[in-house]
Every structure is written in C-alpha cells, then in structure tokens.
Design a protein around this motif. Structure first.
Motif, PDB file in Angstrom:
ATOM      1  N   ALA A 112       0.847  -1.198   0.000  1.00  0.00           N
ATOM      2  CA  ALA A 112       0.000   0.000   0.000  1.00  0.00           C
ATOM      3  C   ALA A 112       0.880   1.246   0.000  1.00  0.00           C
ATOM      4  N   ALA A 113       1.948   1.220   0.811  1.00  0.00           N
ATOM      5  CA  ALA A 113       2.877   2.358   0.830  1.00  0.00           C
ATOM      6  C   ALA A 113       3.583   2.480  -0.515  1.00  0.00           C
ATOM      7  N   LYS A 114       3.993   1.336  -1.063  1.00  0.00           N
ATOM      8  CA  LYS A 114       4.686   1.345  -2.359  1.00  0.00           C
ATOM      9  C   LYS A 114       3.758   1.889  -3.443  1.00  0.00           C
ATOM     10  N   HIS A 115       2.483   1.508  -3.393  1.00  0.00           N
ATOM     11  CA  HIS A 115       1.520   2.008  -4.385  1.00  0.00           C
ATOM     12  C   HIS A 115       1.438   3.536  -4.322  1.00  0.00           C
ATOM     13  N   GLY A 116       1.456   4.074  -3.099  1.00  0.00           N
ATOM     14  CA  GLY A 116       1.411   5.525  -2.944  1.00  0.00           C
ATOM     15  C   GLY A 116       2.641   6.215  -3.498  1.00  0.00           C
TER      16      GLY A 116
ATOM     17  N   THR B  92      -2.495  -7.857  -3.628  1.00  0.00           N
ATOM     18  CA  THR B  92      -2.390  -6.414  -3.427  1.00  0.00           C
ATOM     19  C   THR B  92      -2.896  -5.634  -4.634  1.00  0.00           C
ATOM     20  N   LEU B  93      -2.767  -6.206  -5.821  1.00  0.00           N
ATOM     21  CA  LEU B  93      -3.308  -5.531  -7.011  1.00  0.00           C
ATOM     22  C   LEU B  93      -4.828  -5.569  -7.012  1.00  0.00           C
ATOM     23  N   ILE B  94      -5.393  -6.699  -6.610  1.00  0.00           N
ATOM     24  CA  ILE B  94      -6.848  -6.849  -6.587  1.00  0.00           C
ATOM     25  C   ILE B  94      -7.465  -5.918  -5.548  1.00  0.00           C
ATOM     26  N   ALA B  95      -6.821  -5.823  -4.412  1.00  0.00           N
ATOM     27  CA  ALA B  95      -7.392  -5.087  -3.284  1.00  0.00           C
ATOM     28  C   ALA B  95      -6.626  -3.808  -2.989  1.00  0.00           C
ATOM     29  N   GLU B  96      -6.206  -3.075  -4.035  1.00  0.00           N
ATOM     30  CA  GLU B  96      -5.390  -1.894  -3.800  1.00  0.00           C
ATOM     31  C   GLU B  96      -6.184  -0.628  -3.549  1.00  0.00           C
ATOM     32  N   GLY B  97      -7.472  -0.663  -3.778  1.00  0.00           N
ATOM     33  CA  GLY B  97      -8.266   0.543  -3.599  1.00  0.00           C
ATOM     34  C   GLY B  97      -8.519   0.872  -2.147  1.00  0.00           C
ATOM     35  N   PRO B  98      -9.012   2.087  -1.905  1.00  0.00           N
ATOM     36  CA  PRO B  98      -9.336   2.481  -0.536  1.00  0.00           C
ATOM     37  C   PRO B  98     -10.363   1.528   0.075  1.00  0.00           C
ATOM     38  N   GLY B  99     -10.158   1.203   1.326  1.00  0.00           N
ATOM     39  CA  GLY B  99     -11.108   0.351   2.030  1.00  0.00           C
ATOM     40  C   GLY B  99     -11.065  -1.102   1.618  1.00  0.00           C
ATOM     41  N   GLN B 100     -10.020  -1.522   0.930  1.00  0.00           N
ATOM     42  CA  GLN B 100      -9.940  -2.896   0.432  1.00  0.00           C
ATOM     43  C   GLN B 100      -9.055  -3.802   1.293  1.00  0.00           C
ATOM     44  N   ARG B 101      -8.566  -3.302   2.406  1.00  0.00           N
ATOM     45  CA  ARG B 101      -7.671  -4.112   3.247  1.00  0.00           C
ATOM     46  C   ARG B 101      -8.373  -5.369   3.749  1.00  0.00           C
ATOM     47  N   ASP B 102      -9.662  -5.269   4.106  1.00  0.00           N
ATOM     48  CA  ASP B 102     -10.391  -6.456   4.575  1.00  0.00           C
ATOM     49  C   ASP B 102     -10.441  -7.528   3.497  1.00  0.00           C
TER      50      ASP B 102
END
Length: 187
Positions: A102-106, A162-172
């Motif tokens: 998530a940090a890397k994506h940012g 991480t690619l599938i769930a990279e959007g906001p609120g997708q950690r769950d």
C-alpha cells in the motif's frame, strides 16, 4: 576518514531519521508521493531543515522509505518465527506485506523514476522471497506447512492480492484473500 566511510548518526539523529521514514511511509500511503514534506517533518517532530539535511530531494526520501520498508519486512521474518507459531508468523508477515505494498503504491510514480534498473527490482524480489522462505521453512519443520512450495510463487500470489485489493477500504478483502492463500499452503 575516507569518503567511503560514513559516520554513524548520534542516537537522537538516528531517532529523527527513523521517525521521518515512518511518518513519510504513512503519508505516502495516504496521499501518494506528493505528500507535503513540511507536514511530514512536522508530524515527525523535526524542522523542515532536518528533513532536507537527511533527504535533499523528494526522490531521496521516497527511495529511503522504500528501502527501509523492504529491510523492515525482510528482518521481520526471523523475528516472527522466533516469537509466534509458524502459520501465525506467516500471516503476520503477509499482513505487513499488504501494508508495504500500500505504501509502495502511494509512491509508485516516484519509485519508477528512482528504481529504473531491472536488477534492482529483481534484487528486492529476491530479498522478499528469502524472507518468505524463512517463514515457509519454519512451517515445514513444524509440520504445519506443505513442503516443496516455491516462496517466489507465494510472493507472486501476494502481489496479485495487493493488485486486486489496492483501492481504498480494500484491506479487509486483501486479508480474506491472504487467509485463502494460507489455507492453500497449510497441511
């Protein structure tokens, strides 16, 4: 002292350096690589001059955060194995990997400019693969993880999550997918 030798930082300077990296990682996760450097310095409890003395450009800060996060993730594996049952250690490490990505994506755009070498990217993957191998080996030795798994395959699976769930609120969602991945490696 030769130009190759680097003096270690004083204890307070080292703490400031580490705090800057931690705050910057959170800021880049939230706001991307364009996060305000002034705000990062303020949140870290240092002046902007201290930030620029350690990181003369935004790119040097992004690169330092990236390298620090990779190192943190890699050194976490043996520590997790020492303190937790192997499957718990693996799951905790995978959660940390999700946060790292998530940090890397940012920081993605800035990292593309900094990490241009394919050798550099492959080296990082190798470090992460080795950390995963440590976790898998502990589970195999304990009889709770299937032997013969390729840590690189697991790393690629995590990358896909991480690619599938990279959007906001997708950690769950990412954590549910990690549970599926873990169930696939367990005996």
């Amino acid at each position: 002292m030769s130009s190759q030798q680097v003096r270690p930082l004083r204890a307070d300077a080292q703490q400031n350096y580490e705090r800057l990296l931690a705050v910057a990682a959170r800021a880049f996760t939230r706001e991307g690589a364009g996060a305000s450097l002034k705000t990062i310095a303020q949140e870290a409890g240092v002046g902007i001059g201290t930030l620029y003395r350690r990181f003369p450009t935004r790119e040097t800060l992004v690169e330092a955060v990236y390298r620090n996060e990779v190192a943190r993730l890699c050194t976490a594996a043996p520590a997790l194995v020492a303190e937790s049952p192997p499957v718990d250690a693996l799951r905790t490490w995978m959660e940390q990997f999700i946060d790292f990505m998530a940090a890397k994506h940012g920081m993605a755009d800035a990292l593309r400019a900094v990490l241009v070498s394919e050798d550099e990217r492959m080296h990082t993957r190798g470090l992460l693969r080795d950390a995963l191998a440590t976790l898998l080996d502990a589970g195999v030795a304990d009889g709770v993880i299937r032997p013969g798994l390729d840590p690189y395959d697991l790393l690629m699976g995590l990358g896909g999550i991480t690619l599938i769930a990279e959007g906001p609120g997708q950690r769950d969602l990412a954590l549910r997918l990690v549970d599926l991945l873990i169930n696939g490696v367990r005996l």
